[in-house]
Write an enzyme that holds these catalytic residues in place. Structure first.
Site, PDB file in Angstrom:
ATOM      1  N   HIS A  43      15.071  -1.466 -12.063  1.00  0.00           N
ATOM      2  CA  HIS A  43      15.684  -0.615 -12.870  1.00  0.00           C
ATOM      3  C   HIS A  43      17.191  -0.982 -13.342  1.00  0.00           C
ATOM      4  O   HIS A  43      17.779  -0.765 -14.072  1.00  0.00           O
ATOM      5  CB  HIS A  43      15.695   0.644 -12.063  1.00  0.00           C
ATOM      6  CG  HIS A  43      14.416   1.209 -11.625  1.00  0.00           C
ATOM      7  ND1 HIS A  43      14.142   1.098 -10.326  1.00  0.00           N
ATOM      8  CD2 HIS A  43      13.590   1.851 -12.482  1.00  0.00           C
ATOM      9  CE1 HIS A  43      12.722   1.896 -10.481  1.00  0.00           C
ATOM     10  NE2 HIS A  43      12.403   2.215 -11.689  1.00  0.00           N
ATOM     11  N   SER A 191       8.345  -2.984  -8.265  1.00  0.00           N
ATOM     12  CA  SER A 191       7.823  -1.441  -8.713  1.00  0.00           C
ATOM     13  C   SER A 191       8.188  -0.439  -7.749  1.00  0.00           C
ATOM     14  O   SER A 191       8.017  -1.085  -6.516  1.00  0.00           O
ATOM     15  CB  SER A 191       6.350  -1.644  -9.135  1.00  0.00           C
ATOM     16  OG  SER A 191       5.839  -0.353  -9.010  1.00  0.00           O
TER      17      SER A 191
HETATM   18  P1  AMP Z   1       9.939   4.038 -13.302  1.00  0.00           P
HETATM   19  O1  AMP Z   1      11.041   4.588 -12.587  1.00  0.00           O
HETATM   20  O2  AMP Z   1       8.727   3.314 -12.674  1.00  0.00           O
HETATM   21  O3  AMP Z   1       9.533   5.145 -14.370  1.00  0.00           O
HETATM   22  O4  AMP Z   1      10.885   2.951 -14.483  1.00  0.00           O
HETATM   23  C1  AMP Z   1      11.871   3.204 -15.276  1.00  0.00           C
HETATM   24  C2  AMP Z   1      11.954   2.200 -16.052  1.00  0.00           C
HETATM   25  O5  AMP Z   1      12.306   0.914 -15.643  1.00  0.00           O
HETATM   26  C3  AMP Z   1      10.937   1.875 -17.195  1.00  0.00           C
HETATM   27  O6  AMP Z   1      11.383   1.558 -18.403  1.00  0.00           O
HETATM   28  C4  AMP Z   1      10.248   0.765 -16.550  1.00  0.00           C
HETATM   29  O7  AMP Z   1       9.358   0.011 -17.283  1.00  0.00           O
HETATM   30  C5  AMP Z   1      11.388  -0.084 -16.126  1.00  0.00           C
HETATM   31  N1  AMP Z   1      11.060  -1.111 -14.836  1.00  0.00           N
HETATM   32  C6  AMP Z   1      10.214  -0.882 -13.827  1.00  0.00           C
HETATM   33  N2  AMP Z   1      10.038  -1.993 -13.193  1.00  0.00           N
HETATM   34  C7  AMP Z   1      10.726  -2.743 -13.868  1.00  0.00           C
HETATM   35  C8  AMP Z   1      11.034  -4.279 -13.445  1.00  0.00           C
HETATM   36  N3  AMP Z   1      10.397  -5.056 -12.387  1.00  0.00           N
HETATM   37  N4  AMP Z   1      11.619  -4.805 -14.306  1.00  0.00           N
HETATM   38  C9  AMP Z   1      12.474  -4.353 -15.294  1.00  0.00           C
HETATM   39  N5  AMP Z   1      12.212  -2.986 -15.628  1.00  0.00           N
HETATM   40  C10 AMP Z   1      11.471  -2.218 -14.755  1.00  0.00           C
END
Ligand code: AMP
Length: 297
Positions: A43, A191
């Protein structure tokens, strides 16, 4: 360089608009990174990329109930707002927007954003209401923040494509920035859900990246039959007893539709349960007569 002012934390739409109005009036560019919190290095990697094109970064932290199906992990999704605020501020976020559920979905709200075709396959086949929830909340966030650019991770490739399609279809005046996947040393994509993995599951979780890498390597070595690339990926996953795949496929990048012969811009995508945790991964590639190149971001 002067010290950046302290990050401001905002819960209400009207307050956010009030703070952003003079920024926009000054012609300063606004970047948005939407998240569900439980922030990790993946993130945070969005922030400097946005700051290369924007003067101010808004990060939203909102666990969006609409994108969770019945029986999914909405209730137990990790929530850590105090830690998130610290990490976001250190990473250079200027404004943290963390609305309550009733702020984004007040009683009586009913409008939904649907992308019936792109949302029906892969993740959508397993989680039928997921992308409707994602598209609806992203449309809300884009209307509330009105950013010049917004970043989305390549890790959630179908989500990235849904967002690009939604922005184009609804004529949102925003540039979408794709951010490369941040990984652990063994290849596991970062993740928030990795926090659910016990030690045995964690050891096997790198299988998703291994399968993607094996699919990519097969194409790089000259394999062009999609069915054989998918067989290579399935075989890798088979070697991990705790991993139960939902899909392990090679698809066209533009619309994630199947192809028989791998060519042009394509992606290998894997979704699997590792123990009780559902994880995703993918690699994106450009296949030309001159060779195969990985596309990051
Ligand atoms: P989330 O909190 O899982 O909804 O993710 C928020 C944003 O961060 C989304 O655009 C995800 O695709 C991105 N994101 C999640 N995991 C990663 C990662 N390992 N590397 C880069 N961006 C990520």
């Amino acid at each position: 360089m002067g010290r950046r002012p302290d990050m401001e934390r905002i819960e209400e739409v009207a307050d956010l608009r009030r703070v952003l109005a003079p920024v926009r009036a000054d012609g300063r560019r606004i970047g948005l990174v939407p998240t569900m919190g439980a922030l990790h290095r993946g993130h945070l990697s969005h922030v400097p990329l946005l700051l290369a094109h924007a003067d101010l970064v808004v990060m939203s932290v909102f666990v969006n109930p609409l994108q969770f199906g019945p029986g999914e992990d909405f209730e137990r999704y990790p929530r850590s707002l105090e830690d998130d605020a610290k990490l976001a501020e250190e990473a250079g976020v200027d404004l943290l927007f963390c609305p309550q559920v009733t702020t984004l979905y007040p009683p009586g709200s009913e409008t939904l954003v649907e992308l019936p075709d792109l949302s029906s396959q892969l993740e959508g086949a397993v989680r039928p209401t997921h992308f409707r929830g994602v598209a609806t909340v992203v449309a809300k966030l884009l209307n509330i923040v009105r950013p010049d650019l917004a970043s989305f991770g390549q890790k959630d490739l179908q989500q990235l494509l849904v967002v690009r399609r939604l922005v184009s279809d609804l004529h949102f005046d925003v540039q979408i920035l794709a951010v490369p996947t941040a990984r652990e040393p063994d290849g596991l994509a970062l993740s928030s859900r990795n926090a659910y993995l016990g030690a045995d599951d964690r050891r096997e979780a790198a299988a998703l990246n291994r399968a993607c890498r094996a699919g990519f390597d097969a194409v790089a070595a000259g394999e062009r039959a999609a069915s054989r690339v998918e067989a290579v990926m399935a075989e890798v996953l088979n070697g991990f007893p705790r991993v139960r795949p939902d899909y392990a496929v090679v698809r066209r990048l533009d619309d994630l539709k199947p192809m028989t012969v791998v060519s042009g811009r394509a992606a290998v995508l894997v979704a699997a349960r590792v123990g009780s945790t559902r994880l995703l991964d993918n690699l994106v590639m450009d296949v030309t007569p001159d060779g195969v190149r990985e596309i990051r971001g």
